[in-house]
Design an enzyme around this catalytic site. Structure first.
Site, PDB file in Angstrom:
ATOM      1  N   HIS A 128       0.893  -1.030   0.636  1.00  0.00           N
ATOM      2  CA  HIS A 128      -0.096   0.006  -0.216  1.00  0.00           C
ATOM      3  C   HIS A 128       0.627   1.610  -0.404  1.00  0.00           C
ATOM      4  CE1 HIS A 128       0.419  -1.253   4.083  1.00  0.00           C
ATOM      5  NE2 HIS A 128       1.190   0.134   4.165  1.00  0.00           N
TER       6      HIS A 128
HETATM    7  C1  T46 Z   1       2.895   0.817   7.102  1.00  0.00           C
HETATM    8  C2  T46 Z   1       3.533  -0.917   6.940  1.00  0.00           C
HETATM    9  C3  T46 Z   1       5.144  -0.459   7.198  1.00  0.00           C
HETATM   10  C4  T46 Z   1      -4.469  -0.248  13.425  1.00  0.00           C
HETATM   11  O1  T46 Z   1      -5.815  -0.216  13.706  1.00  0.00           O
HETATM   12  N1  T46 Z   1      -3.598   0.548  13.585  1.00  0.00           N
HETATM   13  C5  T46 Z   1      -2.541   0.471  12.762  1.00  0.00           C
HETATM   14  O2  T46 Z   1      -1.974   1.893  13.765  1.00  0.00           O
HETATM   15  C6  T46 Z   1      -1.929   0.292  12.176  1.00  0.00           C
HETATM   16  C7  T46 Z   1      -0.395   0.843  11.589  1.00  0.00           C
HETATM   17  C8  T46 Z   1      -3.049  -0.518  11.825  1.00  0.00           C
HETATM   18  N2  T46 Z   1      -4.045  -1.302  12.354  1.00  0.00           N
HETATM   19  C9  T46 Z   1      -5.051  -2.094  12.127  1.00  0.00           C
HETATM   20  C10 T46 Z   1      -5.775  -1.805  10.583  1.00  0.00           C
HETATM   21  C11 T46 Z   1      -5.271  -2.897   9.966  1.00  0.00           C
HETATM   22  O3  T46 Z   1      -6.541  -3.447  10.501  1.00  0.00           O
HETATM   23  O4  T46 Z   1      -4.207  -3.189  11.986  1.00  0.00           O
HETATM   24  C12 T46 Z   1      -4.031  -4.446  10.872  1.00  0.00           C
HETATM   25  C13 T46 Z   1      -3.046  -4.664  10.148  1.00  0.00           C
HETATM   26  O5  T46 Z   1      -2.579  -3.453   9.682  1.00  0.00           O
HETATM   27  P1  T46 Z   1      -2.095  -3.235   7.769  1.00  0.00           P
HETATM   28  O6  T46 Z   1      -2.682  -5.466   7.155  1.00  0.00           O
HETATM   29  O7  T46 Z   1      -2.088  -2.253   6.834  1.00  0.00           O
HETATM   30  O8  T46 Z   1      -0.472  -3.853   8.164  1.00  0.00           O
HETATM   31  P2  T46 Z   1       0.884  -3.950   7.403  1.00  0.00           P
HETATM   32  O9  T46 Z   1       2.097  -4.311   8.122  1.00  0.00           O
HETATM   33  O10 T46 Z   1       0.345  -4.670   5.933  1.00  0.00           O
HETATM   34  O11 T46 Z   1       1.050  -2.069   7.182  1.00  0.00           O
HETATM   35  C14 T46 Z   1       1.597  -2.145   8.728  1.00  0.00           C
HETATM   36  C15 T46 Z   1       0.442  -0.259   8.415  1.00  0.00           C
HETATM   37  O12 T46 Z   1      -0.264  -0.316   8.405  1.00  0.00           O
HETATM   38  C16 T46 Z   1       1.753   0.971   7.317  1.00  0.00           C
HETATM   39  O13 T46 Z   1       0.864   1.682   7.351  1.00  0.00           O
HETATM   40  O14 T46 Z   1       3.568   1.732   6.755  1.00  0.00           O
HETATM   41  O15 T46 Z   1       3.010  -1.429   8.076  1.00  0.00           O
END
Ligand code: T46
Length: 132
Positions: free
Chosen positions: A49
């Site tokens: 993303h």
């Molecule tokens: C990024 C990379 C490096 C929250 O509720 N609060 C938060 O602050 C974050 C970061 C995530 N979430 C929830 C949203 C999803 O339901 O946690 C779940 C997993 O998030 P995501 O699939 O976006 O995780 P990654 O590891 O793909 O991405 C994360 C960050 O979201 C993103 O900003 O740059 O790490």
């Protein structure tokens, strides 16, 4: 491309090492949020993303992982494997996280509160947004 490797000052002595990160000093923005990623799986990539406004610094506190960064024109692949190095990622950069080692622990410092509306999770949409 809007990313930078930051080498943090290490205060080290016989007792071990200490790194201090401060808003608007070693970190080039006001820190509004800190999150950690751990318990990862080497076969499961993360990320895929971009963010419209968010700036972040990623620090790998233990183990290692790779970040693929893409600004729509160029791609860079970086390995993070030490706690005294931060990867600054500016806005409008597509990121993918891969090759998680065993016991990889990542800490992320973010310039904004969490807002799912601020994510672009489709690569085609990411490219379109860059044009506008
Ligand atoms: C990024 C990379 C490096 C929250 O509720 N609060 C938060 O602050 C974050 C970061 C995530 N979430 C929830 C949203 C999803 O339901 O946690 C779940 C997993 O998030 P995501 O699939 O976006 O995780 P990654 O590891 O793909 O991405 C994360 C960050 O979201 C993103 O900003 O740059 O790490």
């Amino acid at each position: 491309m809007n990313y930078k490797i930051l080498n943090f000052t290490v205060f080290g002595d016989v007792r071990g090492s200490l790194i201090s990160l401060e808003s608007n000093k070693s970190v080039p923005f006001e820190i509004k949020r800190v999150y950690c990623i751990y318990g990862t799986n080497p076969e499961q990539d993360r990320g895929k993303h971009s963010h419209k406004e968010l700036e972040q610094i990623v620090v790998c506190l233990n183990g290692s992982c790779s970040f693929v960064l893409d600004d729509g024109k160029k791609r860079a692949i970086l390995t993070l494997d030490r706690p005294d190095v931060g990867l600054y990622i500016g806005k409008n950069i597509w990121r993918e996280m891969k090759n998680f080692s065993e016991k990889c622990v990542i800490m992320v410092l973010a310039s904004e509160y969490y807002d799912e509306k601020e994510y672009i999770r489709d690569y085609g949409e990411f490219l379109k947004c860059l044009e506008s």
